[in-house]
Scaffold this motif. Structure first.
Motif, short mmCIF file in Angstrom:
data_model
loop_
_atom_site.label_atom_id
_atom_site.label_comp_id
_atom_site.label_asym_id
_atom_site.label_seq_id
_atom_site.Cartn_x
_atom_site.Cartn_y
_atom_site.Cartn_z
N GLU A 1 -7.68 -9.94 9.84
CA GLU A 1 -6.94 -8.11 10.33
C GLU A 1 -6.00 -7.80 9.16
O GLU A 1 -5.50 -9.10 8.64
CB GLU A 1 -6.36 -8.62 11.54
N ASN A 2 -5.43 -7.09 9.49
CA ASN A 2 -4.89 -6.45 8.30
C ASN A 2 -3.77 -6.40 8.95
O ASN A 2 -3.23 -6.11 10.20
CB ASN A 2 -4.66 -4.49 8.29
N GLU A 3 -2.31 -7.29 8.13
CA GLU A 3 -0.94 -7.52 8.44
C GLU A 3 -0.40 -6.62 8.36
O GLU A 3 0.87 -6.86 8.13
CB GLU A 3 -1.15 -8.93 8.78
N GLY A 4 -0.19 -5.46 7.43
CA GLY A 4 0.25 -4.90 7.10
C GLY A 4 0.91 -4.69 5.05
O GLY A 4 0.02 -5.59 4.76
N LEU A 5 1.50 -4.01 4.80
CA LEU A 5 1.49 -3.96 3.83
C LEU A 5 2.84 -4.62 2.82
O LEU A 5 3.70 -4.89 3.66
CB LEU A 5 1.93 -2.39 3.06
N SER A 6 2.65 -5.54 1.76
CA SER A 6 3.12 -6.10 0.98
C SER A 6 3.45 -5.14 -0.14
O SER A 6 2.76 -5.35 -1.12
CB SER A 6 2.74 -7.61 0.63
N GLY B 1 0.18 -7.20 -16.01
CA GLY B 1 1.00 -6.08 -16.20
C GLY B 1 1.93 -5.33 -15.40
O GLY B 1 2.54 -4.93 -16.41
N ARG B 2 1.44 -5.27 -14.53
CA ARG B 2 2.60 -4.37 -13.60
C ARG B 2 2.04 -4.45 -11.98
O ARG B 2 1.68 -5.44 -11.04
CB ARG B 2 2.36 -3.35 -13.57
N TRP B 3 3.66 -4.93 -11.10
CA TRP B 3 3.88 -5.17 -9.70
C TRP B 3 2.95 -4.12 -8.90
O TRP B 3 2.89 -2.90 -8.93
CB TRP B 3 5.11 -5.05 -9.88
N GLU B 4 2.10 -4.91 -8.32
CA GLU B 4 1.08 -3.92 -7.46
C GLU B 4 1.51 -4.54 -5.60
O GLU B 4 1.42 -5.21 -5.47
CB GLU B 4 -0.50 -4.83 -7.52
N ASP B 5 1.34 -3.40 -5.16
CA ASP B 5 1.50 -3.99 -3.69
C ASP B 5 -0.60 -4.62 -3.43
O ASP B 5 -0.80 -4.22 -4.05
CB ASP B 5 0.63 -1.93 -2.81
N HIS B 6 -0.27 -4.75 -2.20
CA HIS B 6 -1.54 -5.80 -1.96
C HIS B 6 -0.83 -5.86 0.20
O HIS B 6 -0.17 -5.18 0.92
CB HIS B 6 -1.12 -6.97 -1.87
N ILE B 7 -2.38 -5.21 0.45
CA ILE B 7 -2.87 -5.56 2.09
C ILE B 7 -2.78 -6.86 2.63
O ILE B 7 -3.95 -7.77 1.46
CB ILE B 7 -4.31 -4.92 2.25
N HIS B 8 -1.75 -7.13 3.41
CA HIS B 8 -1.91 -9.06 3.88
C HIS B 8 -3.10 -9.41 4.99
O HIS B 8 -2.98 -8.14 6.23
CB HIS B 8 -0.01 -8.75 4.38
N MET B 9 -4.02 -9.49 4.57
CA MET B 9 -5.65 -9.98 5.22
C MET B 9 -5.16 -11.24 5.69
O MET B 9 -5.03 -12.47 5.09
CB MET B 9 -6.73 -9.87 4.93
N GLU C 1 -4.39 -16.70 4.68
CA GLU C 1 -4.14 -15.29 3.80
C GLU C 1 -4.89 -14.62 2.55
O GLU C 1 -5.36 -15.65 2.04
CB GLU C 1 -2.86 -15.09 4.41
N ALA C 2 -5.45 -13.64 2.50
CA ALA C 2 -5.95 -13.70 1.61
C ALA C 2 -5.42 -12.04 1.53
O ALA C 2 -4.97 -10.99 2.30
CB ALA C 2 -7.57 -12.73 1.73
N ASN C 3 -4.87 -11.27 0.40
CA ASN C 3 -4.26 -9.98 -0.09
C ASN C 3 -5.30 -9.70 -1.65
O ASN C 3 -5.62 -9.85 -2.62
CB ASN C 3 -2.74 -11.05 -0.48
#
Length: 178
Positions: free
Chosen positions: A147-152, A160-168, A127-129
């Motif tokens: 492959e892209n399994e969705g957005l986390s 210093g800030r919470w970031e969205d990540h694409i779960h690959m 898994e890579a984010n």
């Protein structure tokens, strides 16, 4: 594509790894957690390298450094949080020197480490984010069959800030069952 070799983490790499981080401090900042000042010292880097070496011996993590023919560290890549048993998975993380971007280095390194994970370790899943704005990193993974399994949402605290990540994810579908 630049010439490099993957070398396992070892405290003897301390000075070269420190130079790598110092050279790329500002470049990496938008993509990494906030680093304490001591992170940028030789003592800290040697300690981290010793821990990475111990993680390898205990089969918990496998950190490699991209080393140029001149011995300079130009990147880092690793399988972290290795879980065995029914999961047989790991998280992939990597970073590349700002002067070696867009030359195919990380695409090649991800391919090599993925092959190591599947062929040597016999893992089932990697898994890579990646933050959505990091298009170059997403492309590296796509080129290597992830492959892209969705957005986390708000997945990791970066700079210093919470970031969205694409779960690959890449699965080792060639692997036989346990």
């Amino acid at each position: 594509m630049e010439d490099f070799k993957l070398v396992p983490a070892d405290p003897v790499l301390g000075e070269a790894v420190l130079r790598f981080y110092l050279r790329n401090r500002e470049f990496f900042q938008p993509f990494e957690p906030v680093r304490p000042p001591e992170f940028y010292t030789l003592l800290y880097q040697r300690g981290m390298l010793a821990q990475e070496k111990a993680d390898r011996a205990q089969m918990r993590g496998y950190r490699f450094y991209l080393q140029s023919p001149q011995g300079e560290i130009i990147g880092a890549i690793g399988l972290n949080n290795v879980v065995w048993g029914a999961f047989q998975s790991a998280h992939l993380g990597y970073k590349l020197d700002k002067h070696f971007q867009n030359r195919g280095c990380m695409t090649r390194a991800v391919g090599l480490v993925t092959a190591f994970a599947f062929e040597e370790l016999n893992l089932h899943r990697i898994e890579a984010n990646v933050m959505p704005r990091n298009r170059a990193s997403l492309r590296v993974l796509e080129k290597n069959g992830y492959e892209n399994e969705g957005l986390s949402p708000a997945y990791l605290c970066i700079n210093g800030r919470w970031e969205d990540h694409i779960h690959m994810v890449r699965r080792n579908d060639e692997r036989s069952n346990l």
